[in-house]
Scaffold this motif. Structure first.
Motif, PDB file in Angstrom:
ATOM      1  N   ALA A  95       0.825  -1.214   0.000  1.00  0.00           N
ATOM      2  CA  ALA A  95       0.000   0.000   0.000  1.00  0.00           C
ATOM      3  C   ALA A  95       0.859   1.265   0.000  1.00  0.00           C
ATOM      4  CB  ALA A  95      -0.951  -0.002   1.194  1.00  0.00           C
ATOM      5  N   GLY A  96       1.913   1.289   0.789  1.00  0.00           N
ATOM      6  CA  GLY A  96       2.790   2.456   0.832  1.00  0.00           C
ATOM      7  C   GLY A  96       3.506   2.687  -0.480  1.00  0.00           C
ATOM      8  N   ILE A  97       3.961   1.601  -1.094  1.00  0.00           N
ATOM      9  CA  ILE A  97       4.628   1.699  -2.398  1.00  0.00           C
ATOM     10  C   ILE A  97       3.648   2.222  -3.435  1.00  0.00           C
ATOM     11  CG2 ILE A  97       5.724   0.345  -4.235  1.00  0.00           C
ATOM     12  CD1 ILE A  97       6.676  -1.558  -1.955  1.00  0.00           C
ATOM     13  N   MET A  98       2.415   1.732  -3.384  1.00  0.00           N
ATOM     14  CA  MET A  98       1.392   2.197  -4.315  1.00  0.00           C
ATOM     15  C   MET A  98       1.178   3.700  -4.163  1.00  0.00           C
ATOM     16  SD  MET A  98      -2.669   1.219  -4.555  1.00  0.00           S
ATOM     17  CE  MET A  98      -3.062   2.216  -3.121  1.00  0.00           C
ATOM     18  N   MET A  99       1.071   4.179  -2.930  1.00  0.00           N
ATOM     19  CA  MET A  99       0.849   5.604  -2.687  1.00  0.00           C
ATOM     20  C   MET A  99       2.007   6.445  -3.218  1.00  0.00           C
ATOM     21  SD  MET A  99      -2.150   5.637  -1.498  1.00  0.00           S
ATOM     22  CE  MET A  99      -2.291   7.341  -1.047  1.00  0.00           C
ATOM     23  N   ASP A 100       3.234   5.959  -3.045  1.00  0.00           N
ATOM     24  CA  ASP A 100       4.401   6.681  -3.579  1.00  0.00           C
ATOM     25  C   ASP A 100       4.324   6.821  -5.088  1.00  0.00           C
ATOM     26  OD1 ASP A 100       5.473   6.961  -1.042  1.00  0.00           O
ATOM     27  OD2 ASP A 100       6.847   5.253  -1.250  1.00  0.00           O
ATOM     28  N   HIS A 101       4.015   5.731  -5.772  1.00  0.00           N
ATOM     29  CA  HIS A 101       3.936   5.753  -7.237  1.00  0.00           C
ATOM     30  C   HIS A 101       2.785   6.635  -7.728  1.00  0.00           C
ATOM     31  CE1 HIS A 101       7.090   3.000  -8.463  1.00  0.00           C
ATOM     32  NE2 HIS A 101       6.788   2.277  -7.390  1.00  0.00           N
ATOM     33  N   LEU A 102       1.670   6.613  -7.014  1.00  0.00           N
ATOM     34  CA  LEU A 102       0.551   7.475  -7.395  1.00  0.00           C
ATOM     35  C   LEU A 102       0.925   8.950  -7.221  1.00  0.00           C
ATOM     36  CD1 LEU A 102      -2.428   5.512  -5.800  1.00  0.00           C
ATOM     37  CD2 LEU A 102      -1.823   5.638  -8.233  1.00  0.00           C
ATOM     38  N   ALA A 103       1.621   9.264  -6.129  1.00  0.00           N
ATOM     39  CA  ALA A 103       2.030  10.648  -5.876  1.00  0.00           C
ATOM     40  C   ALA A 103       3.025  11.138  -6.925  1.00  0.00           C
ATOM     41  CB  ALA A 103       2.624  10.769  -4.476  1.00  0.00           C
ATOM     42  N   LEU A 104       3.915  10.261  -7.353  1.00  0.00           N
ATOM     43  CA  LEU A 104       4.898  10.634  -8.370  1.00  0.00           C
ATOM     44  C   LEU A 104       4.270  10.742  -9.761  1.00  0.00           C
ATOM     45  CD1 LEU A 104       7.872   8.388  -7.267  1.00  0.00           C
ATOM     46  CD2 LEU A 104       7.748  10.886  -7.113  1.00  0.00           C
ATOM     47  N   GLY A 105       3.137  10.099  -9.936  1.00  0.00           N
ATOM     48  CA  GLY A 105       2.445  10.147 -11.219  1.00  0.00           C
ATOM     49  C   GLY A 105       2.985   9.191 -12.265  1.00  0.00           C
ATOM     50  N   ASN A 106       3.845   8.256 -11.837  1.00  0.00           N
ATOM     51  CA  ASN A 106       4.378   7.309 -12.821  1.00  0.00           C
ATOM     52  C   ASN A 106       3.543   6.033 -12.930  1.00  0.00           C
ATOM     53  OD1 ASN A 106       5.178   6.261 -10.382  1.00  0.00           O
ATOM     54  ND2 ASN A 106       7.303   5.937 -10.943  1.00  0.00           N
ATOM     55  N   MET A 107       2.493   5.914 -12.123  1.00  0.00           N
ATOM     56  CA  MET A 107       1.549   4.807 -12.209  1.00  0.00           C
ATOM     57  C   MET A 107       0.174   5.347 -11.824  1.00  0.00           C
ATOM     58  SD  MET A 107       3.698   1.700 -10.441  1.00  0.00           S
ATOM     59  CE  MET A 107       2.916   0.307 -11.232  1.00  0.00           C
ATOM     60  N   ASP A 108      -0.868   4.637 -12.231  1.00  0.00           N
ATOM     61  CA  ASP A 108      -2.214   5.027 -11.803  1.00  0.00           C
ATOM     62  C   ASP A 108      -2.898   3.835 -11.140  1.00  0.00           C
ATOM     63  OD1 ASP A 108      -3.175   3.390 -13.869  1.00  0.00           O
ATOM     64  OD2 ASP A 108      -3.504   5.065 -15.209  1.00  0.00           O
ATOM     65  N   LEU A 109      -4.116   4.027 -10.684  1.00  0.00           N
ATOM     66  CA  LEU A 109      -4.807   2.960  -9.951  1.00  0.00           C
ATOM     67  C   LEU A 109      -4.992   1.697 -10.780  1.00  0.00           C
ATOM     68  CD1 LEU A 109      -7.496   4.942  -7.963  1.00  0.00           C
ATOM     69  CD2 LEU A 109      -5.430   3.851  -7.082  1.00  0.00           C
ATOM     70  N   GLY A 110      -5.157   1.838 -12.069  1.00  0.00           N
ATOM     71  CA  GLY A 110      -5.320   0.675 -12.942  1.00  0.00           C
ATOM     72  C   GLY A 110      -4.120  -0.255 -12.917  1.00  0.00           C
ATOM     73  N   ASP A 111      -2.946   0.291 -12.617  1.00  0.00           N
ATOM     74  CA  ASP A 111      -1.737  -0.529 -12.529  1.00  0.00           C
ATOM     75  C   ASP A 111      -1.741  -1.414 -11.293  1.00  0.00           C
ATOM     76  OD1 ASP A 111      -0.519   0.546 -14.869  1.00  0.00           O
ATOM     77  OD2 ASP A 111       0.019   2.336 -13.716  1.00  0.00           O
ATOM     78  N   TRP A 112      -2.523  -1.052 -10.300  1.00  0.00           N
ATOM     79  CA  TRP A 112      -2.544  -1.792  -9.032  1.00  0.00           C
ATOM     80  C   TRP A 112      -3.747  -2.706  -8.913  1.00  0.00           C
ATOM     81  CZ3 TRP A 112       1.823  -1.636  -6.411  1.00  0.00           C
ATOM     82  CH2 TRP A 112       2.692  -0.599  -6.673  1.00  0.00           C
ATOM     83  N   ARG A 113      -4.758  -2.481  -9.701  1.00  0.00           N
ATOM     84  CA  ARG A 113      -5.985  -3.290  -9.635  1.00  0.00           C
ATOM     85  C   ARG A 113      -5.763  -4.614 -10.353  1.00  0.00           C
ATOM     86  NH1 ARG A 113      -9.324   0.355 -11.394  1.00  0.00           N
ATOM     87  NH2 ARG A 113     -10.143   0.875  -9.364  1.00  0.00           N
ATOM     88  N   GLU A 114      -6.112  -5.693  -9.685  1.00  0.00           N
ATOM     89  CA  GLU A 114      -6.016  -7.013 -10.314  1.00  0.00           C
ATOM     90  C   GLU A 114      -7.242  -7.223 -11.180  1.00  0.00           C
ATOM     91  OE1 GLU A 114      -5.367 -10.109  -7.491  1.00  0.00           O
ATOM     92  OE2 GLU A 114      -3.658  -9.106  -6.589  1.00  0.00           O
ATOM     93  N   ASP A 115      -7.112  -8.052 -12.203  1.00  0.00           N
ATOM     94  CA  ASP A 115      -8.212  -8.297 -13.139  1.00  0.00           C
ATOM     95  C   ASP A 115      -9.461  -8.856 -12.449  1.00  0.00           C
ATOM     96  OD1 ASP A 115      -6.685  -7.412 -15.231  1.00  0.00           O
ATOM     97  OD2 ASP A 115      -6.033  -9.412 -15.810  1.00  0.00           O
ATOM     98  N   ASP A 116      -9.259  -9.654 -11.415  1.00  0.00           N
ATOM     99  CA  ASP A 116     -10.405 -10.299 -10.762  1.00  0.00           C
ATOM    100  C   ASP A 116     -10.923  -9.505  -9.578  1.00  0.00           C
ATOM    101  OD1 ASP A 116      -8.604 -12.812  -8.801  1.00  0.00           O
ATOM    102  OD2 ASP A 116      -8.212 -10.691  -9.141  1.00  0.00           O
ATOM    103  N   ALA A 117     -10.375  -8.309  -9.328  1.00  0.00           N
ATOM    104  CA  ALA A 117     -10.810  -7.521  -8.166  1.00  0.00           C
ATOM    105  C   ALA A 117     -12.113  -6.802  -8.428  1.00  0.00           C
ATOM    106  CB  ALA A 117      -9.729  -6.512  -7.811  1.00  0.00           C
TER     107      ALA A 117
END
Length: 58
Positions: A36-58
């Protein structure tokens, strides 16, 4: 928004619920607490979005 609920406290990996508040509001999914912390860092930097973290079956 990250939410620690009953599933977070009971399930292996402690999956935290992610609730988008803007573009994809209401389309929640879970990520393991350890990433979760790594996800928040990447979202803040703008180099990833939520779609990168969502699994296909979620």
């Amino acid at each position: 928004m990250l939410i620690a609920d009953t599933a977070t406290l009971r399930e292996p990996g402690h999956p935290v619920r992610v609730v988008p508040l803007e573009d994809e509001a209401g389309d929640s999914f879970r990520v393991d607490a350890e990433v979760a912390g790594i996800m928040m860092d990447h979202l803040a930097l703008g180099n990833m979005d939520l779609g990168d973290w969502r699994e296909d079956d979620a």
